[in-house]
Scaffold this motif. Sequence first.
Motif, PDB file in Angstrom:
ATOM      1  N   ASP A 448      51.341  43.935  39.726  1.00 52.96           N
ATOM      2  CA  ASP A 448      50.228  44.753  39.248  1.00 52.96           C
ATOM      3  C   ASP A 448      49.037  43.884  38.837  1.00 52.96           C
ATOM      4  OD1 ASP A 448      51.223  43.743  36.873  1.00 52.96           O
ATOM      5  OD2 ASP A 448      52.107  45.644  36.238  1.00 52.96           O
ATOM      6  N   LEU A 449      49.201  42.545  38.897  1.00 52.11           N
ATOM      7  CA  LEU A 449      48.100  41.606  38.655  1.00 52.11           C
ATOM      8  C   LEU A 449      48.309  40.394  39.553  1.00 52.11           C
ATOM      9  CD1 LEU A 449      45.565  40.673  37.043  1.00 52.11           C
ATOM     10  CD2 LEU A 449      47.152  39.619  35.407  1.00 52.11           C
ATOM     11  N   VAL A 450      47.260  40.003  40.278  1.00 48.70           N
ATOM     12  CA  VAL A 450      47.312  38.830  41.159  1.00 48.70           C
ATOM     13  C   VAL A 450      46.071  37.988  40.892  1.00 48.70           C
ATOM     14  CG1 VAL A 450      47.360  37.993  43.536  1.00 48.70           C
ATOM     15  CG2 VAL A 450      48.527  40.132  42.938  1.00 48.70           C
ATOM     16  N   SER A 451      46.243  36.683  40.742  1.00 51.76           N
ATOM     17  CA  SER A 451      45.097  35.779  40.613  1.00 51.76           C
ATOM     18  C   SER A 451      44.909  35.006  41.912  1.00 51.76           C
ATOM     19  CB  SER A 451      45.290  34.804  39.447  1.00 51.76           C
ATOM     20  OG  SER A 451      46.338  33.889  39.724  1.00 51.76           O
ATOM     21  N   ILE A 452      43.645  34.799  42.287  1.00 51.78           N
ATOM     22  CA  ILE A 452      43.320  34.024  43.493  1.00 51.78           C
ATOM     23  C   ILE A 452      42.253  32.992  43.133  1.00 51.78           C
ATOM     24  CG2 ILE A 452      42.369  34.063  45.820  1.00 51.78           C
ATOM     25  CD1 ILE A 452      43.372  36.888  46.159  1.00 51.78           C
ATOM     26  N   LEU A 453      42.608  31.723  43.235  1.00 54.01           N
ATOM     27  CA  LEU A 453      41.651  30.624  43.116  1.00 54.01           C
ATOM     28  C   LEU A 453      41.873  29.738  44.332  1.00 54.01           C
ATOM     29  CD1 LEU A 453      39.592  28.717  41.936  1.00 54.01           C
ATOM     30  CD2 LEU A 453      41.299  27.914  40.287  1.00 54.01           C
ATOM     31  N   ILE A 454      40.980  29.810  45.304  1.00 47.17           N
ATOM     32  CA  ILE A 454      41.164  29.112  46.579  1.00 47.17           C
ATOM     33  C   ILE A 454      39.809  28.814  47.185  1.00 47.17           C
ATOM     34  CG2 ILE A 454      41.227  31.165  48.045  1.00 47.17           C
ATOM     35  CD1 ILE A 454      43.507  28.040  48.327  1.00 47.17           C
ATOM     36  N   GLY A 455      39.772  27.861  48.092  1.00 49.61           N
ATOM     37  CA  GLY A 455      38.552  27.579  48.833  1.00 49.61           C
ATOM     38  C   GLY A 455      38.066  26.150  48.749  1.00 49.61           C
ATOM     39  N   ALA A 456      38.428  25.426  47.696  1.00 54.65           N
ATOM     40  CA  ALA A 456      37.896  24.074  47.528  1.00 54.65           C
ATOM     41  C   ALA A 456      38.295  23.162  48.678  1.00 54.65           C
ATOM     42  CB  ALA A 456      38.366  23.499  46.196  1.00 54.65           C
ATOM     43  N   ASN A 457      39.551  23.254  49.127  1.00 47.40           N
ATOM     44  CA  ASN A 457      39.993  22.382  50.222  1.00 47.40           C
ATOM     45  C   ASN A 457      39.275  22.696  51.528  1.00 47.40           C
ATOM     46  OD1 ASN A 457      41.936  20.894  48.731  1.00 47.40           O
ATOM     47  ND2 ASN A 457      43.353  22.615  48.858  1.00 47.40           N
ATOM     48  N   ILE A 483      47.638  48.284  47.258  1.00 50.89           N
ATOM     49  CA  ILE A 483      48.907  48.660  46.617  1.00 50.89           C
ATOM     50  C   ILE A 483      48.717  48.928  45.124  1.00 50.89           C
ATOM     51  CG2 ILE A 483      50.245  47.347  48.314  1.00 50.89           C
ATOM     52  CD1 ILE A 483      50.755  45.289  46.015  1.00 50.89           C
ATOM     53  N   GLY A 484      47.447  48.928  44.686  1.00 46.94           N
ATOM     54  CA  GLY A 484      47.162  49.240  43.288  1.00 46.94           C
ATOM     55  C   GLY A 484      47.139  48.049  42.358  1.00 46.94           C
ATOM     56  N   ALA A 485      47.230  46.824  42.901  1.00 42.52           N
ATOM     57  CA  ALA A 485      47.231  45.636  42.054  1.00 42.52           C
ATOM     58  C   ALA A 485      45.813  45.297  41.602  1.00 42.52           C
ATOM     59  CB  ALA A 485      47.830  44.451  42.796  1.00 42.52           C
ATOM     60  N   ASP A 486      45.666  44.866  40.349  1.00 42.57           N
ATOM     61  CA  ASP A 486      44.417  44.272  39.900  1.00 42.57           C
ATOM     62  C   ASP A 486      44.356  42.851  40.442  1.00 42.57           C
ATOM     63  OD1 ASP A 486      43.332  46.396  38.376  1.00 42.57           O
ATOM     64  OD2 ASP A 486      44.729  45.953  36.759  1.00 42.57           O
ATOM     65  N   VAL A 487      43.171  42.416  40.857  1.00 43.07           N
ATOM     66  CA  VAL A 487      43.000  41.075  41.405  1.00 43.07           C
ATOM     67  C   VAL A 487      42.005  40.305  40.538  1.00 43.07           C
ATOM     68  CG1 VAL A 487      42.246  39.705  43.377  1.00 43.07           C
ATOM     69  CG2 VAL A 487      43.525  41.821  43.748  1.00 43.07           C
ATOM     70  N   LEU A 488      42.439  39.152  40.044  1.00 46.18           N
ATOM     71  CA  LEU A 488      41.585  38.255  39.280  1.00 46.18           C
ATOM     72  C   LEU A 488      41.086  37.190  40.245  1.00 46.18           C
ATOM     73  CD1 LEU A 488      40.525  37.381  36.442  1.00 46.18           C
ATOM     74  CD2 LEU A 488      42.563  35.933  36.283  1.00 46.18           C
ATOM     75  N   LEU A 489      39.803  37.241  40.599  1.00 45.84           N
ATOM     76  CA  LEU A 489      39.208  36.365  41.610  1.00 45.84           C
ATOM     77  C   LEU A 489      38.380  35.293  40.902  1.00 45.84           C
ATOM     78  CD1 LEU A 489      38.975  36.088  44.695  1.00 45.84           C
ATOM     79  CD2 LEU A 489      36.966  37.579  44.595  1.00 45.84           C
ATOM     80  N   VAL A 490      38.711  34.023  41.145  1.00 45.56           N
ATOM     81  CA  VAL A 490      38.063  32.901  40.451  1.00 45.56           C
ATOM     82  C   VAL A 490      37.246  32.100  41.454  1.00 45.56           C
ATOM     83  CG1 VAL A 490      38.427  30.904  38.943  1.00 45.56           C
ATOM     84  CG2 VAL A 490      40.080  32.795  38.937  1.00 45.56           C
ATOM     85  N   THR A 491      35.981  31.834  41.152  1.00 51.29           N
ATOM     86  CA  THR A 491      35.144  31.031  42.045  1.00 51.29           C
ATOM     87  C   THR A 491      35.512  29.557  41.915  1.00 51.29           C
ATOM     88  OG1 THR A 491      33.382  30.760  40.396  1.00 51.29           O
ATOM     89  CG2 THR A 491      33.241  32.680  41.856  1.00 51.29           C
ATOM     90  N   PRO A 492      35.672  28.840  43.045  1.00 50.94           N
ATOM     91  CA  PRO A 492      35.962  27.401  42.975  1.00 50.94           C
ATOM     92  C   PRO A 492      34.823  26.652  42.295  1.00 50.94           C
ATOM     93  CG  PRO A 492      36.322  28.255  45.195  1.00 50.94           C
ATOM     94  CD  PRO A 492      35.595  29.325  44.421  1.00 50.94           C
TER      95      PRO A 492
END
Length: 633
Positions: A448-457, A483-492
Amino acid sequence: MNGVTGSVLQILRHLEQHGHDAHVIAPAAVGIPGEVHGVSIEAIPSLALPGYHNVRVGTSGAPRIAASLRRFQPDVVHLASPFALGWRGVLSAERIGVASVAAYQTDVAAYTERYRVAAATGIAQTHIARLHRRATMTLAPSADSAQQLAALGVDRVRHWGRGVDAERFRPSRRNPGLRAAWGAEIVIGYVGRLAPEKQVEDLAALRDLPGARLVIVGDGPSRARLEGLLPDAVFLGHLDGSALAAAMASFDVFVHPGESETFGQTLQEAHASGVPVIATGRGGPLDLVRMGVDGWLYRPGDLGDLRMRVADLAGDARKRRAFGKAGHDAVQSRSWTSVCDQLLGHFEEARLLQRVDAASRARRVTRPDSPPPVTARRWRRFVALGDSLTEGLCDPAPDGGLRGWADRLALLLAARGGLHYANLAIRSKRVRDVSGWQVDRALELHPDLVSILIGANDLVKHRVDVAALAAEVEHAVVRLRAIGADVLLVTPFLPDRRAAAVYTRRFAAFATALTGIAARTGAILIDTDLHPALAERPNWGEDLVHLSSRGHRLLAYRAAEILGVPDADALGILDAALHEHEPIGAGAWWRRHALPWVWRRLHGRAAGDGRVAKHEDYVYLGRSSAARWANIG
């Protein structure tokens, strides 16, 4: 050269005449001067706007803009065209404690619709609202634009129009020789960019008007198409100075069909030239054209009404003269001197408001229209996706493993009543890994919660397609949101190091794209530009490319604060006070990190090859887990 640039030049002239110092930061372009009216022009890296190559968009990050402002030490930061570069400018002004004044110049949301990218309209509106709420004060050029801003929740809106150069634009500039060359009894003129948002193609409704001829001044991406659509029209290309003034005064009727004008500077210039105006009844023209006095407003989108209004003036010379004189008289009080004096008054008010805001922040009071914080939820299943930063490199745990910002965030969330937590991040992974197998596995876990921190590479590679990377990230976020999950999106983000500066443009462009993704999908965004302390040396590990334990703690508490964890800010301050940073030797960095990295690159290998995620399935974190961590953290 456009309306925004023209306004800036007038402002600079006025500031110089009245003894004020100014400094301009603008996107680099061919032929950009180093100085105007004694004011230095700092050109920053830029990219061409797709499909409109002579329009440049600044890509420098907030740290560079803030550094420039610190050197100049301004009293006020004026955001002349606040959308891309303007966002970095408002953040930079905030960092150095200076008032920012944002001029609402362009209805970007309307442009996205006109360019047939309707999916971006919501992004544009969200970004406009966020930027103008952040600014100390916003200047709206018309009543209609002020209403647009109010609908987006923007407060502190003041009216500030535009001046007109009544010395340059005047009826005496009318040139019989030009009119003879155009070969028409009645001249219907248009001045402006030849681009979709200007709707110049609507002038096709006037093609066969008896005795009339269209004369079009301007250039842009739509010119070739318009020349085919309007074969009998005279296309003069871009004009300026006395040539533009002569052309304008030689018109009999001025027509402007664009529906997305926040103001309409050319309408004022036509009136100053003694020419009646016909414009669409929307946006800025509502303030500039008085129906039946100095022109006509036609119903937006009704080309039959447009044709009828033009025919009315084309067939009545006496009415044209009366309308033209009324328009000329109306603009005589709108000199640039008067308008710029008003601007200086707005600057003074903004300085006062900034001091009020600073005092309010010290008391932890926010402006009433600030975007509300994320409503704290009771998340039960949290999955972290990403690369080495989320895996936790350079943040050793007491048991010899790694404990990064996501692990620390999971423990803070678990303290509220227990949490199932998985961390699928592996060092050296890229966007394609997150959007591929990591998301596939996350969906199997039903979080129900997903974090995404990606892109630097990806962003530090020799070649990079920022738009393609952003599209992959958006696909991943959409799948998770479905699927109803909250997404925590972090800028590189990058460390504050000279060697990292070469990648600043890419990281800034990617961060802007992630902002749009969050707006479209409803993801929760951590814009790391708002937390400049992350770039400071003590927050980076001995390899100088990963966060130290201190940096991981900082990011974890900022994330917890955004997610509504009670007292997260206070806990972060307390935690930081309990830890000291250890000095790092340069020799150790070369031996342990730089040389092994070079060896892997030469052999086509990555640090994450063969590794598996440390928590590929859920581990349960209860209150006792959080308590133990608090004692040993």
